[in-house]
Write a protein that holds these residues in place. Structure first.
Motif, PDB file in Angstrom:
ATOM      1  N   SER A   1       2.510  24.913   9.944  1.00 43.26           N
ATOM      2  CA  SER A   1       3.388  25.210   9.102  1.00 43.26           C
ATOM      3  C   SER A   1       3.843  23.909   8.321  1.00 43.26           C
ATOM      4  O   SER A   1       3.048  22.813   8.887  1.00 43.26           O
ATOM      5  N   GLY A   2       4.569  23.787   7.332  1.00 46.60           N
ATOM      6  CA  GLY A   2       4.861  22.725   6.526  1.00 46.60           C
ATOM      7  C   GLY A   2       6.091  22.618   5.923  1.00 46.60           C
ATOM      8  O   GLY A   2       6.459  23.788   5.313  1.00 46.60           O
ATOM      9  N   ILE A   3       6.887  21.574   5.698  1.00 47.13           N
ATOM     10  CA  ILE A   3       7.765  21.585   4.610  1.00 47.13           C
ATOM     11  C   ILE A   3       7.427  21.218   3.542  1.00 47.13           C
ATOM     12  O   ILE A   3       6.746  20.016   3.273  1.00 47.13           O
ATOM     13  N   MET A   4       7.805  21.958   2.319  1.00 49.02           N
ATOM     14  CA  MET A   4       7.521  21.565   0.938  1.00 49.02           C
ATOM     15  C   MET A   4       8.694  21.406   0.123  1.00 49.02           C
ATOM     16  O   MET A   4       9.673  22.100   0.269  1.00 49.02           O
ATOM     17  N   ASP A   5       8.662  20.495  -0.850  1.00 51.46           N
ATOM     18  CA  ASP A   5       9.820  20.148  -1.731  1.00 51.46           C
ATOM     19  C   ASP A   5       9.124  20.526  -3.247  1.00 51.46           C
ATOM     20  O   ASP A   5       7.757  20.689  -3.245  1.00 51.46           O
ATOM     21  N   ALA A   6       9.816  19.987  -4.296  1.00 48.19           N
ATOM     22  CA  ALA A   6       9.214  20.088  -5.627  1.00 48.19           C
ATOM     23  C   ALA A   6       7.862  19.327  -5.890  1.00 48.19           C
ATOM     24  O   ALA A   6       7.042  19.858  -6.615  1.00 48.19           O
ATOM     25  N   SER A   7       7.657  18.390  -5.092  1.00 50.79           N
ATOM     26  CA  SER A   7       6.392  17.556  -5.188  1.00 50.79           C
ATOM     27  C   SER A   7       5.115  18.072  -4.335  1.00 50.79           C
ATOM     28  O   SER A   7       4.238  17.645  -4.600  1.00 50.79           O
ATOM     29  N   GLY A   8       5.452  18.930  -3.361  1.00 47.80           N
ATOM     30  CA  GLY A   8       4.351  19.721  -2.720  1.00 47.80           C
ATOM     31  C   GLY A   8       4.607  19.110  -1.347  1.00 47.80           C
ATOM     32  O   GLY A   8       5.759  19.305  -0.668  1.00 47.80           O
ATOM     33  N   LEU A   9       3.526  19.540  -0.283  1.00 51.01           N
ATOM     34  CA  LEU A   9       3.760  19.426   1.140  1.00 51.01           C
ATOM     35  C   LEU A   9       4.434  17.955   1.692  1.00 51.01           C
ATOM     36  O   LEU A   9       3.760  16.926   1.289  1.00 51.01           O
ATOM     37  N   GLN A  10       5.291  18.001   2.261  1.00 54.45           N
ATOM     38  CA  GLN A  10       5.937  16.658   2.981  1.00 54.45           C
ATOM     39  C   GLN A  10       5.817  16.465   4.279  1.00 54.45           C
ATOM     40  O   GLN A  10       5.835  15.325   5.018  1.00 54.45           O
TER      41      GLN A  10
ATOM     42  N   ASP B   1      12.983  25.072  -3.280  1.00 55.83           N
ATOM     43  CA  ASP B   1      12.881  23.601  -3.004  1.00 55.83           C
ATOM     44  C   ASP B   1      14.059  23.211  -1.889  1.00 55.83           C
ATOM     45  O   ASP B   1      15.165  23.117  -2.516  1.00 55.83           O
ATOM     46  N   PRO B   2      13.858  23.094  -0.681  1.00 51.26           N
ATOM     47  CA  PRO B   2      12.463  23.018  -0.106  1.00 51.26           C
ATOM     48  C   PRO B   2      12.249  24.375   0.673  1.00 51.26           C
ATOM     49  O   PRO B   2      12.991  25.113   0.329  1.00 51.26           O
TER      50      PRO B   2
ATOM     51  N   THR C   1       0.712  -1.221  -0.017  1.00 49.14           N
ATOM     52  CA  THR C   1      -0.009   0.001   0.045  1.00 49.14           C
ATOM     53  C   THR C   1       1.117   1.212   0.171  1.00 49.14           C
ATOM     54  O   THR C   1       0.274   2.345   0.351  1.00 49.14           O
ATOM     55  N   ALA C   2       2.200   1.304  -0.359  1.00 46.89           N
ATOM     56  CA  ALA C   2       2.927   2.306  -0.551  1.00 46.89           C
ATOM     57  C   ALA C   2       2.392   3.399  -1.277  1.00 46.89           C
ATOM     58  O   ALA C   2       1.927   2.894  -2.828  1.00 46.89           O
ATOM     59  N   PRO C   3       2.075   4.672  -0.921  1.00 45.37           N
ATOM     60  CA  PRO C   3       1.607   5.573  -1.919  1.00 45.37           C
ATOM     61  C   PRO C   3       2.273   5.831  -3.185  1.00 45.37           C
ATOM     62  O   PRO C   3       3.674   5.969  -2.891  1.00 45.37           O
ATOM     63  N   PRO C   4       1.844   6.049  -4.022  1.00 43.62           N
ATOM     64  CA  PRO C   4       2.534   6.488  -5.427  1.00 43.62           C
ATOM     65  C   PRO C   4       3.179   7.923  -5.141  1.00 43.62           C
ATOM     66  O   PRO C   4       2.784   8.465  -4.296  1.00 43.62           O
ATOM     67  N   ALA C   5       4.241   8.022  -5.811  1.00 45.23           N
ATOM     68  CA  ALA C   5       4.886   9.553  -5.824  1.00 45.23           C
ATOM     69  C   ALA C   5       3.735  10.519  -6.355  1.00 45.23           C
ATOM     70  O   ALA C   5       3.077  10.326  -7.126  1.00 45.23           O
ATOM     71  N   LYS C   6       3.655  11.678  -5.231  1.00 44.80           N
ATOM     72  CA  LYS C   6       2.783  12.758  -5.603  1.00 44.80           C
ATOM     73  C   LYS C   6       3.304  13.596  -6.540  1.00 44.80           C
ATOM     74  O   LYS C   6       4.404  14.429  -6.417  1.00 44.80           O
ATOM     75  N   ALA C   7       2.391  14.075  -7.573  1.00 47.10           N
ATOM     76  CA  ALA C   7       2.733  14.902  -8.287  1.00 47.10           C
ATOM     77  C   ALA C   7       2.346  16.264  -7.654  1.00 47.10           C
ATOM     78  O   ALA C   7       1.378  16.552  -7.069  1.00 47.10           O
ATOM     79  N   ALA C   8       3.014  17.420  -7.965  1.00 43.11           N
ATOM     80  CA  ALA C   8       2.743  18.699  -7.546  1.00 43.11           C
ATOM     81  C   ALA C   8       1.537  19.379  -7.744  1.00 43.11           C
ATOM     82  O   ALA C   8       0.940  19.891  -7.021  1.00 43.11           O
TER      83      ALA C   8
END
Length: 364
Positions: free
Chosen positions: A330-339, A232-233, A195-202
Motif C-alpha cells: 500500500s502507499g499514501i499518495m497526494d497530488a504529487s504522487g506516492l509519498q 488528495d490524499p 542533495t535534497a531531492p527536487p519536488a516530484k511532479a505527478a
C-alpha cells in the motif's frame, strides 16, 4: 506475557531467520513515537519530532548521527527491533557549521577522548570525541558544531589524550576540517551541494503513470480510468483475493476508511472473484481490477522504491529492502504522487500518522 513466551525464548532463531516473527499491528513499546530534541540555545530543549518528521513509530532501538551526504547537516540512521532500518535525510534550512575529524598520532587513531572547544564571538562550544554513542550505536567519528550565523570560529582548541594542546585561529565556518595530531595546519574541505531531492511532479510518479496508462475494469467488468479515482490524499492498496493476509487487510482498510480516501486495485484476479470477495467482506471503498500487464507492473513497484520523502527529515529511506515486492502493498499518495510505501500488511497507527502528516504538509 505473549512477548516473553513467544519472543524471548526464540530470540536467536528469529535473528538467524530460522523462525518467523511478525508484529503485525502490534507494538513492543505501545506505539510510542521516537522523539527529536532541538536545542533552544539557552540550555533547554524543545521536542520537535512530529514537526521535523523524526517521530517514527516502529519500535526503534538505536540511532546514529552522521552527515552522509556532506552538506553540513547531520542525518540520522535508525535501527528498529525486528523491522526495517531507516535513513532520515536532513533537509532543514541550514545554519553555518564546523565539522571536525581528528587523526591521532601519539594518541589513538580516532582521537577518542580528545576535547574540542570552539569560540565564536561570545558563544563557546565544546564537544568530546567519544566511542559508542548509544545502544549498540556509533555516531560518525567526528565533532560537529552548529554555529548559527557565525562566519568564523575565532579560536579552535583541541586537547588530545596524549596531553598535546593545539590551537587554531580565525577558522572559517561551513567547512569540514581534518586535524592531525601535531600538524600545524588542518585539512579543509568545502561542503557538497545539498542533495535534497527536487519536488516530484505527478506525471513522473510510477503509480500515477500506471493508473493513467494501465487498463482497469470496475466490478461489473466495464473499463474505468484508475487516475480518475484518486483523491488528495489517497491510501492506495494493491492486493488479490487469493493472497495470504489480504482478507485480514480488508478489515484494516475499512477501519481507515473514515480517515482517508481508499483505492484498492486487485491484480492477478478475475472480476467475478474480486466481486465475490468484496460482497463477502462488506467492502464499500472503491475497488478496481487491473489487467495482467498492469497488475504485473504494480506488483514490482515496492521493490524499486528505496525511499520516499516526507517533512524535514526527507525521509524515511528504508535500508536494504530494494529486492522486496509482492502483495499486499500500500502507499499514501497526494497530488504529487506516492509519498509513503508499506510493504506487507498495513500498521493502522503508522498509516494514521502518515495520513495526518501528508495533510499537514499540504496545508490541509
Amino acid at each position: 506475557m505473549p512477548f516473553w513466551k513467544s519472543v524471548v525464548p526464540h530470540d536467536r532463531e528469529i535473528r538467524r531467520g530460522e523462525r518467523k516473527f511478525a508484529l503485525g499491528d502490534r507494538s513492543f513499546n505501545g506505539y510510542e513515537h521516537d522523539r527529536v530534541w532541538r536545542s533552544n540555545g539557552d540550555g533547554t530543549f524543545s521536542e520537535i519530532g512530529f514537526a521535523a518528521g523524526g517521530d517514527l513509530i516502529l519500535d526503534s532501538r538505536a540511532c546514529a548521527a552522521a552527515d552522509f551526504d556532506r552538506d553540513g547537516r547531520m542525518d540520522l540512521a535508525v535501527r528498529t527491533l525486528y523491522e526495517r532500518s531507516y535513513f532520515l535525510h536532513n533537509e532543514a534550512p541550514a545554519g553555518r557549521f564546523l565539522h571536525v575529524r581528528l587523526v591521532g598520532t601519539k594518541s589513538n587513531r580516532m582521537g577518542v577522548g580528545a576535547r574540542v572547544t570552539a569560540q565564536a564571538g561570545a558563544d563557546r562550544y565544546m564537544s568530546e570525541m567519544t566511542c559508542g554513542s548509544g545502544y549498540l550505536t556509533q555516531n560518525e567519528p567526528a565533532v560537529h558544531f552548529g554555529l548559527g550565523a557565525h562566519e568564523k570560529v575565532d579560536r579552535l582548541e583541541v586537547r588530545w589524550p596524549s596531553g598535546l594542546v593545539q590551537e587554531f585561529r580565525g577558522v572559517a565556518s561551513n567547512a569540514f576540517l581534518t586535524i592531525t595530531e601535531g600538524q600545524s595546519e588542518p585539512k579543509v574541505e568545502a561542503p557538497r551541494p545539498s542533495t535534497a531531492p527536487p519536488a516530484k511532479a505527478a506525471e513522473h510518479d510510477p503509480v500515477v503513470a500506471l493508473l493513467r496508462k494501465g487498463k482497469f475494469t470496475d466490478l461489473q467488468g466495464k473499463p474505468v480510468g484508475g487516475a480518475d479515482l484518486l483523491k488528495d490524499p489517497t491510501l492506495f492498496h494493491v492486493w488479490s483475493p487469493s493472497c495470504k493476509g489480504c482478507d485480514k487487510e480488508a478489515a484494516t482498510l475499512k477501519g481507515l476508511q473514515k480517515e482517508v480516501a481508499i483505492l484498492a486495485v486487485a491484480v492477478d484476479s478475475k472480476v467475478e472473484d474480486v466481486r465475490a470477495f468484496v460482497e463477502r467482506r462488506g467492502v464499500t471503498y472503491p475497488v478496481i481490477v487491473a489487467d495482467e500487464e498492469t497488475g504485473k507492473a504494480l506488483v514490482k513497484i515496492p521493490g524499486a522504491t528505496m525511499g520516499l520523502v516526507r517533512r524535514q527529515f526527507g525521509g524515511w529511506f528504508e535500508l536494504g529492502t530494494g529486492d522486496e515486492g509482492g502483495i499486499p502493498w500500500s502507499g499514501i499518495m497526494d497530488a504529487s504522487g506516492l509519498q509513503r510505501v508499506y510493504r506487507g500488511p498495513i500498521k493502522t497507527f503508522e498509516a494514521l500518522l502518515d495520513i495526518l502528516s501528508t495533510r499537514r504538509d499540504a496545508g490541509r
